[in-house]
Design an enzyme around this catalytic site. Sequence first.
Site, mmCIF file in Angstrom:
data_model
loop_
_atom_site.group_PDB
_atom_site.id
_atom_site.type_symbol
_atom_site.label_atom_id
_atom_site.label_comp_id
_atom_site.label_asym_id
_atom_site.label_seq_id
_atom_site.Cartn_x
_atom_site.Cartn_y
_atom_site.Cartn_z
ATOM 1 C CB THR A 134 -0.814 -0.105 1.159
ATOM 2 O OG1 THR A 134 -1.495 1.229 1.369
ATOM 3 C CG2 THR A 134 -0.015 -0.056 2.733
ATOM 4 C CG ASP A 135 -1.002 4.790 -0.924
ATOM 5 O OD1 ASP A 135 -1.666 4.309 -0.114
ATOM 6 O OD2 ASP A 135 -1.690 5.786 -1.775
ATOM 7 C CD GLU A 136 -3.716 3.630 4.197
ATOM 8 O OE1 GLU A 136 -3.531 4.055 5.542
ATOM 9 O OE2 GLU A 136 -4.552 3.249 3.576
ATOM 10 C CE1 TYR B 123 -3.168 -2.302 5.792
ATOM 11 C CE2 TYR B 123 -3.279 -0.068 5.242
ATOM 12 C CZ TYR B 123 -3.187 -1.086 4.700
ATOM 13 O OH TYR B 123 -3.002 -1.557 3.582
ATOM 14 C CE LYS C 47 0.317 -4.602 3.096
ATOM 15 N NZ LYS C 47 0.252 -6.072 2.397
#
Length: 359
Positions: A132-134, A158, A162
């Site tokens: 993810t970009d997060e 989260y 990741k």
Amino acid sequence: MIFVTGGAGFIGANFVLDWLAAADEPVVNIDKLTYAGNLENLAGAQSDPRHIFVQADIGDGGQMAQLLAQHRPRAVLNFAAESHVDRSIHGPEDFIQTNVLGTFRLLEAVRGYWHTLEARAKADFRFLHVSTDEVYGTLAPSDPAFTEEHNYEPNSPYSASKAASDHLVRAWHHTYGLPVLTTNCSNNYGPLHFPEKLIPLMIVNALAGKPLPVYGDGQQVRDWLYVRDHCSAIRRVLEAGKTGETYNVGGWNEKANIDIVKTICALLDELRPRQDGKSYAEQISYVSDRPGHDRRYAIDARKLERELGWKPAETFETGIRKTVQWYLDNPQWVANVQSGAYREWVQKQYAQPEGQVAA
């Protein structure tokens, strides 16, 4: 044959269905079937002999090793993850178990299997990790978009979990030589999206006559990627990506959350008007912002276009119309995922201090 983990979830199921439509190669689909894993997502593959479903946990290294030895895949694509930020705030341990320990145990099982392969098969094997970009943190309004060289600065349980999984994948490549690929995508939307995320939640709540809960001032900005564009990008990275490399996948669609909600309302006004003739926008309800809410994400996907020739096929305007129409056409799917546990979660997450439920 390929392995797909997390293939009964939103992105994983879309990938499996797209793969079967685009290729003859069989898929072994592994999913733990937690709340977001839904076999109904795979109804289109139910009678397809190329689709083999196994209910299993990537954290069970012994079972993963057994399945790898049995089916002998040429690639493993890891979609399996706990992925909802709000859930990670309320219960971070599940995210550590699945995203960190689960990825570690899957990597170890894959590494053991990879060492059993003959020279050509070993060289051709790939482990593709979907992220993810997060993991990159947050951006100011004028900051350039995230590139693959951006520092990791995760701000939620989260995204931290990741980020940890991404680091493990990188380490297994550099330490053990495992041929890995990593993709970091922006916010996905489209069919089969579990209705706790922004777009499907707004559609479902609007049709049910419920408030449309918008965090804070609604000016949080995200880049939006139609899920089937994401699937095509992953197929391309698997086909031609350079081992050890990371590829950002984005839709080139930066939108503020409140604008997304208003767009959905306008489409529903057109496609399924309210009986009272009023706009669905009247149901918008601002709620307290969540802790550590990142202000802006934006993906620079030029590396993927430059090196592998991929770019999204859908604009936001075409993708969101297809998405809204899919939810209008599939009320039974929506009803089936709205279990008691789902309703309890929405009530817990969006209840206001005075007790008003805003979802």
